[in-house]
Design a protein around this motif. Structure first.
Motif, mmCIF file in Angstrom:
data_model
loop_
_atom_site.group_PDB
_atom_site.id
_atom_site.type_symbol
_atom_site.label_atom_id
_atom_site.label_comp_id
_atom_site.label_asym_id
_atom_site.label_seq_id
_atom_site.Cartn_x
_atom_site.Cartn_y
_atom_site.Cartn_z
ATOM 1 N N GLY A 1 29.008 20.766 50.539
ATOM 2 C CA GLY A 1 29.865 20.641 49.372
ATOM 3 C C GLY A 1 30.272 19.202 49.126
ATOM 4 O O GLY A 1 30.852 18.553 50.003
ATOM 5 N N LEU A 2 29.949 18.693 47.929
ATOM 6 C CA LEU A 2 30.223 17.290 47.591
ATOM 7 C C LEU A 2 31.003 17.169 46.283
ATOM 8 O O LEU A 2 31.142 18.125 45.526
ATOM 9 C CB LEU A 2 28.902 16.521 47.458
ATOM 10 C CG LEU A 2 28.054 16.350 48.722
ATOM 11 C CD1 LEU A 2 26.766 15.614 48.377
ATOM 12 C CD2 LEU A 2 28.816 15.589 49.797
ATOM 13 N N ASP A 3 31.487 15.960 46.032
ATOM 14 C CA ASP A 3 32.152 15.609 44.776
ATOM 15 C C ASP A 3 31.183 15.835 43.619
ATOM 16 O O ASP A 3 29.996 15.511 43.714
ATOM 17 C CB ASP A 3 32.558 14.132 44.855
ATOM 18 C CG ASP A 3 33.438 13.685 43.696
ATOM 19 O OD1 ASP A 3 33.298 14.241 42.589
ATOM 20 O OD2 ASP A 3 34.254 12.782 43.902
ATOM 21 N N SER A 4 31.682 16.373 42.511
ATOM 22 C CA SER A 4 30.807 16.630 41.365
ATOM 23 C C SER A 4 30.288 15.344 40.731
ATOM 24 O O SER A 4 29.422 15.391 39.850
ATOM 25 C CB SER A 4 31.527 17.484 40.317
ATOM 26 O OG SER A 4 32.709 16.868 39.885
ATOM 27 N N ALA A 5 30.763 14.186 41.198
ATOM 28 C CA ALA A 5 30.227 12.905 40.721
ATOM 29 C C ALA A 5 28.726 12.812 40.966
ATOM 30 O O ALA A 5 28.005 12.154 40.205
ATOM 31 C CB ALA A 5 30.930 11.738 41.420
ATOM 32 N N VAL A 6 28.228 13.509 42.012
ATOM 33 C CA VAL A 6 26.795 13.429 42.317
ATOM 34 C C VAL A 6 25.952 14.132 41.264
ATOM 35 O O VAL A 6 24.743 13.923 41.202
ATOM 36 C CB VAL A 6 26.475 14.024 43.717
ATOM 37 C CG1 VAL A 6 27.266 13.325 44.800
ATOM 38 C CG2 VAL A 6 26.722 15.527 43.770
ATOM 39 N N GLY A 7 26.583 14.959 40.430
ATOM 40 C CA GLY A 7 25.829 15.717 39.432
ATOM 41 C C GLY A 7 25.992 15.234 38.010
ATOM 42 O O GLY A 7 25.370 15.783 37.089
ATOM 43 N N VAL A 8 26.825 14.199 37.781
ATOM 44 C CA VAL A 8 27.085 13.777 36.397
ATOM 45 C C VAL A 8 25.924 13.009 35.780
ATOM 46 O O VAL A 8 25.936 12.705 34.592
ATOM 47 C CB VAL A 8 28.378 12.920 36.285
ATOM 48 C CG1 VAL A 8 29.591 13.685 36.744
ATOM 49 C CG2 VAL A 8 28.231 11.605 37.041
ATOM 50 N N GLY A 9 24.905 12.700 36.588
ATOM 51 C CA GLY A 9 23.802 11.900 36.078
ATOM 52 C C GLY A 9 22.817 12.630 35.198
ATOM 53 O O GLY A 9 21.911 11.998 34.647
ATOM 54 N N HIS A 10 22.977 13.938 35.022
ATOM 55 C CA HIS A 10 22.058 14.680 34.142
ATOM 56 C C HIS A 10 22.159 14.100 32.732
ATOM 57 O O HIS A 10 23.250 13.891 32.202
ATOM 58 C CB HIS A 10 22.423 16.160 34.132
ATOM 59 C CG HIS A 10 21.365 17.040 33.549
ATOM 60 N ND1 HIS A 10 21.095 17.081 32.188
ATOM 61 C CD2 HIS A 10 20.493 17.912 34.120
ATOM 62 C CE1 HIS A 10 20.120 17.932 31.960
ATOM 63 N NE2 HIS A 10 19.726 18.453 33.115
#
Length: 445
Positions: A293-302
């Motif tokens: 489980g990580l910070d959603s910052a890792v997914g904002v690059g879409h």
């Protein structure tokens, strides 16, 4: 508490390499491989935070200029998520949220009610914020702590349920996003997406990033989309030619760099994820898949997340001016709009049109929630001895002041016993449902 304060103060860029290295060793990976993975993750976080900081540093002032040019006169000032996090950690609930959160995660793993190992301890503040709101509304610290625990349980289940979509559409294998702000919008997005499914005509509209690139060629690529939207935002802010061009180039760069930084972070996590799955297969056969489980910052690059977010910044400012009942002046937190959308993209399957429509409704709802919670938010700030902005009588934030789950907990648990029973039933019901799903998945394996 001094030890915990010290750990939190180090930040993810320092603690993540240490945690990942230890985690790798525990999972049976060699020291060199674990250390390299940890350092790569740390570098990825540094790069990601730098680029997100660049996004906020460019988008924030431009948005503020738009607000001033429109002459909006709204009474609740958006002070941003850093203030909300500080206020949350300064509360009684925030003082003990990290050990409580770790304990909740362990218990959920042991009872098979989650598949997520949530190492994103810095974002436990979202749960503390919910708890602090409930404490303020009810006058009970015990109910505040209970609300924080139940909030975490719900978000952990949402993280598990959305992880396959995050893997597929965000390109994050073995990762879930137990983020208290991003995850809170998932139920709303699912409901709205189902409504769009049954509206004739609307349900046929399919626009994704690949379609845009095919139709518009080079102008459909993230770098051109970001640059064009940046130029439009710069014009809206009233910048001169130099300022407009700088905003355009910077936001074009952001749309390219965030995915690259997220990819580097994933490069470090992949050996750890593989080691975790290998260990489960060797020693815990039938336990199914586990997620980090990580910070959603890792997914904002879409590209859909970022492009729609940039469009929604000026739209949000206009919404604030015309939305009946809204009193919040969007300001410091306009740059967190991507965090509202990051977990919506898997639900809309990358459909740009649906992401925009759901994002528009979500932000409208969020502004009204932030308005409703502003008195409590302000009281929490006063209790935490937060320095109020000059001339401001009430404050709020988009993150987490506009959080629908925090609002639901606060307004439901105001009814003390009845409200508490309802929220306990919801959280435990979701946990039991998740356990059944996990056990069925394990039996199939």
């Amino acid at each position: 508490m001094k030890v915990l304060d010290f750990i939190v103060g180090l930040g993810p860029q320092v603690m993540m390499p240490i945690i990942i290295t230890i985690f790798g060793l525990v999972l049976g990976a060699k020291f060199g491989k674990s250390l390299r993975a940890g350092l790569t993750v740390g570098v990825g976080f540094v790069g990601l935070n730098l680029v997100i900081g660049l996004l906020g540093g460019t988008l924030g002032p431009a948005a503020q200029e738009m607000v001033q040019r429109l002459g909006l006169n709204l009474t609740v000032i958006d002070v941003g998520w850093p203030a909300a996090a500080a206020i949350a950690f300064a509360s009684r609930v925030g003082a003990i949220i990290i050990p409580i959160g770790l304990l909740v995660n362990i218990l959920m793993l042991v009872t098979n009610t989650t598949q997520t190992v949530n190492i994103d301890i810095w974002n436990y503040w979202h749960f503390a914020f919910t708890g602090a709101l409930v404490q303020g509304a009810t006058g009970s610290t015990a109910l505040g702590i209970l609300a924080a625990v139940l909030d975490m349980i719900i978000i952990m289940v949402i993280a598990d349920l959305t992880a396959p979509g995050i893997e597929k559409y965000n390109g994050l294998p073995g990762i879930s996003l137990p983020h208290g702000f991003s995850g809170a919008f998932v139920p709303i997005a699912i409901a709205l997406n189902k409504v769009l499914d049954i509206i004739p005509g609307i349900n046929k509209i399919e626009i994704d990033a690949e379609d845009l690139q095919e139709k518009f060629g080079v102008f459909g690529e993230p770098i051109l989309i970001g640059t064009i939207l940046g130029i439009l935002i710069g014009i809206g802010a009233g910048y001169d030619v130099k300022g407009v061009l700088e905003t355009g180039i910077t936001l074009g760069a952001v749309l390219v760099l965030i995915p690259k930084m997220a990819a580097m972070l994933m490069e470090g996590l992949m050996p750890i994820s593989d080691a975790a799955q290998s260990l489960i297969e060797r020693k815990y056969k039938g336990k199914g898949k586990m997620y980090i489980g990580l910070d959603s910052a890792v997914g904002v690059g879409h590209p859909v997340t970022l492009a729609v977010s940039l469009v929604l910044v000026p739209v949000t400012i206009l919404l604030a001016a015309v939305l009946p009942g809204n009193k919040v002046l969007p300001f410091a937190d306009l740059a967190v709009i991507p965090f509202m959308l990051v977990m919506l993209v898997p639900i809309t399957k990358g459909n740009v049109f649906r992401t925009f429509i759901i994002g528009l409704i979500t932000i409208s709802t969020g502004l009204l929630i932030a308005t409703n919670l502003a008195p409590l938010h302000t009281q929490m700030a006063v209790n935490a001895k937060f320095q109020m902005p000059e001339g401001a009588t009430m404050i709020s934030s988009i993150c987490d002041g506009a959080n629908p789950l925090s609002w639901l907990f606060t307004r439901t648990m105001e009814f003390k016993v009845v409200g508490t029973v309802i929220m306990v039933a919801i959280a435990l019901g979701l946990a039991i449902y998740n356990r059944k799903r996990i056990m069925n998945q394990n039996s199939e394996n």
